[in-house]
Design an enzyme around this catalytic site. Structure first.
Site, PDB file in Angstrom:
ATOM      1  N   GLU A  90       0.835  -1.201   0.000  1.00 45.74           N
ATOM      2  CA  GLU A  90       0.000   0.000   0.000  1.00 45.74           C
ATOM      3  C   GLU A  90       0.867   1.247   0.000  1.00 45.74           C
ATOM      4  O   GLU A  90       1.935   1.269   0.601  1.00 45.74           O
ATOM      5  CB  GLU A  90      -0.882   0.017   1.250  1.00 45.74           C
ATOM      6  CG  GLU A  90      -1.870  -1.121   1.275  1.00 45.74           C
ATOM      7  CD  GLU A  90      -2.604  -1.247   2.586  1.00 45.74           C
ATOM      8  OE1 GLU A  90      -3.387  -2.195   2.727  1.00 45.74           O
ATOM      9  OE2 GLU A  90      -2.388  -0.412   3.485  1.00 45.74           O
ATOM     10  N   CYS A 103       3.386   8.460   1.458  1.00 44.04           N
ATOM     11  CA  CYS A 103       3.820   7.509   2.481  1.00 44.04           C
ATOM     12  C   CYS A 103       4.092   6.174   1.785  1.00 44.04           C
ATOM     13  O   CYS A 103       3.178   5.571   1.221  1.00 44.04           O
ATOM     14  CB  CYS A 103       2.718   7.356   3.532  1.00 44.04           C
ATOM     15  SG  CYS A 103       3.096   6.084   4.742  1.00 44.04           S
ATOM     16  N   CYS A 110       5.453  -7.432   7.187  1.00 42.09           N
ATOM     17  CA  CYS A 110       6.416  -6.992   8.198  1.00 42.09           C
ATOM     18  C   CYS A 110       6.601  -8.104   9.222  1.00 42.09           C
ATOM     19  O   CYS A 110       5.636  -8.779   9.598  1.00 42.09           O
ATOM     20  CB  CYS A 110       5.937  -5.717   8.886  1.00 42.09           C
ATOM     21  SG  CYS A 110       7.142  -5.066  10.063  1.00 42.09           S
ATOM     22  N   CYS A 114       3.856  -5.980  15.655  1.00 44.43           N
ATOM     23  CA  CYS A 114       3.197  -5.030  16.568  1.00 44.43           C
ATOM     24  C   CYS A 114       1.693  -5.337  16.583  1.00 44.43           C
ATOM     25  O   CYS A 114       1.086  -5.493  15.510  1.00 44.43           O
ATOM     26  CB  CYS A 114       3.421  -3.594  16.101  1.00 44.43           C
ATOM     27  SG  CYS A 114       5.166  -3.170  15.899  1.00 44.43           S
ATOM     28  N   CYS A 117      -1.029  -3.370  14.372  1.00 45.10           N
ATOM     29  CA  CYS A 117      -0.724  -3.080  12.975  1.00 45.10           C
ATOM     30  C   CYS A 117      -1.172  -4.206  12.044  1.00 45.10           C
ATOM     31  O   CYS A 117      -0.796  -5.362  12.221  1.00 45.10           O
ATOM     32  CB  CYS A 117       0.774  -2.856  12.845  1.00 45.10           C
ATOM     33  SG  CYS A 117       1.296  -2.624  11.154  1.00 45.10           S
ATOM     34  N   CYS A 332      -1.781   1.215   8.009  1.00 44.56           N
ATOM     35  CA  CYS A 332      -1.119   0.369   7.022  1.00 44.56           C
ATOM     36  C   CYS A 332      -1.583  -1.080   7.099  1.00 44.56           C
ATOM     37  O   CYS A 332      -1.819  -1.636   8.148  1.00 44.56           O
ATOM     38  CB  CYS A 332       0.394   0.502   7.105  1.00 44.56           C
ATOM     39  SG  CYS A 332       1.156  -0.135   8.570  1.00 44.56           S
TER      40      CYS A 332
HETATM   41  S1  SF4 Z   1       3.971  -0.828  13.066  1.00 43.39           S
HETATM   42 FE1  SF4 Z   1       3.529  -2.446  11.559  1.00 43.39          FE
HETATM   43  S2  SF4 Z   1       4.860  -2.012   9.828  1.00 43.39           S
HETATM   44 FE2  SF4 Z   1       5.646  -0.825  11.586  1.00 43.39          FE
HETATM   45  S3  SF4 Z   1       7.192  -2.163  12.539  1.00 43.39           S
HETATM   46 FE3  SF4 Z   1       5.272  -2.578  13.626  1.00 43.39          FE
HETATM   47  S4  SF4 Z   1       4.374  -4.325  12.509  1.00 43.39           S
HETATM   48 FE4  SF4 Z   1       5.953  -3.440  11.166  1.00 43.39          FE
END
Ligand code: SF4
Length: 366
Positions: A90, A103, A110, A114, A117, A332
């Protein structure tokens, strides 16, 4: 050869090596980055022999738009893009009062895990190549036919885990012949890969660093960000301080506010204490964007305001992020998940099988 992301010197050397005049490199770059012409047949200032040769030996890999969403106010547009291998990321355009800001994503998926996210849902699929990061900006430039004013590396992925390609892309976007974007108009957000923050401090590119802090202490951070189990907050903050000292760039601390997790009155005081002596920083509070995939809730507006005021009472600059993208799933990863659910994309199935997560890697190492 992939032309996207190659600088003037590289294209000149390549052309000279193949017996074309050096000045053709600048013409070629003008076609791509100033006029957004990507078909060699349409580059009429180049001789026909050269156009035919370019068609055989070079490519300009512009990503394909899978789907796009524009917020009702027209100020935020999100694209889901597909690369040649069918992987998708994205990219978001935000029309700010100072100009167009893009962005970009730095990885497909990833590994960082987290909990707030959506990008990490299927783990990490792969790093993006330099030209794929540049391609995201180029596509918005071509759609808008307007200047791109600033870059934010805050999309999917941990950019400092894809260090070489990300830095190369930022250096390229800074070049006069490409987008000519000043380093001071670039922001890179990291969850805090300590060694690479030190590396970045020595790169000689004074971009703004945003640290995904999201917790006022190690205990809470570990609960919501697995990276907190790798690096102590004190070490992360030392690295960020060194970055500030070497670049003289104001540091931003990103702090997602999650009701019942990190947004209490006591935690606001703890956060104020934690950053009050940090020279020249800003705390950016972001009410979490919960949804059917992320079962987290933002605190009420009143509690958000109270949290902000407490942190500010420590003499810290604090802002609450304008929620520009709520209407188009701008947090995201959400558009990608939504699209995958509404299509039978084989590519997405394949990707999901090959993803790896930091949590899994950590478990293996223990
Ligand atoms: S916020 Fe999302 S994209 Fe950013 S490091 Fe954490 S898991 Fe990865």
């Amino acid at each position: 050869m992939e032309l996207l992301g190659k600088n003037l010197g590289e294209i000149q050397s390549f052309l000279v090596e193949h017996k074309f005049p050096k000045f053709r490199a600048k013409q070629l770059m003008d076609y791509i980055y100033k006029r957004y012409i990507f078909d060699f047949d349409d580059m009429m200032q180049l001789p026909e022999t050269m156009r035919n040769w370019l068609k055989e030996h070079c490519k300009i890999s512009i990503p394909t738009i899978v789907t796009e969403k524009t917020a009702p106010d027209g100020q935020t547009k999100k694209l889901l893009l597909r690369f040649a291998d069918n992987n998708q990321v994205e990219t978001v355009l935000m029309k700010q009062h100072y100009g167009n800001s893009v962005c970009v994503s730095s990885q497909v998926g990833c590994a960082m895990g987290c909990i707030f996210c959506a990008s990490t849902t299927g783990g990490l699929y792969r790093n993006l190549e330099t030209h794929e990061i540049v391609g995201q900006v180029l596509l918005f430039g071509a759609l808008l036919k307007e200047r791109i004013h600033s870059i934010v590396v805050m999309g999917a992925g941990e950019p400092l885990q894809n260090y070489k390609n990300t830095i190369q892309a930022l250096r390229f976007l800074h070049e006069k012949e490409s987008f000519d974007i000043g380093y001071r108009r670039m922001t890179l957000s990291t969850c805090g890969i300590v060694e690479n923050i030190y590396l970045l401090a020595d790169e000689g590119i004074p971009i703004t660093l945003a640290l995904s802090l999201h917790a006022p202490n190690d205990t809470v951070r570990r609960e919501i960000m697995p990276i907190g189990g790798y690096y102590e907050l004190a070490d992360v903050l030392d690295a960020v301080k060194t970055y500030y000292e070497k670049t003289d760039r104001r540091v931003t601390f990103e702090y997602i506010l999650i009701d019942g997790v990190n947004s209490s009155i006591a935690q606001a005081h703890e956060l104020g204490e934690l950053v009050k002596d940090f020279p020249n920083c800003n705390v950016n509070l972001i009410p979490v964007n919960g949804n059917e995939h992320i079962h987290l809730f933002k605190p009420s507006k009143r509690n958000t305001e109270a949290f902000k005021n407490i942190v500010a009472s420590y003499g810290v600059s604090v802002t609450v992020r304008k929620e520009m993208g709520d209407a188009i799933q701008a947090a995201c990863g959400q558009l990608k998940i939504q699209h995958a659910k509404s299509s039978d994309s084989n590519a997405t199935d394949t990707e999901e099988k090959s993803g790896t997560r930091l949590a899994e890697e950590m478990a293996k190492k223990q």
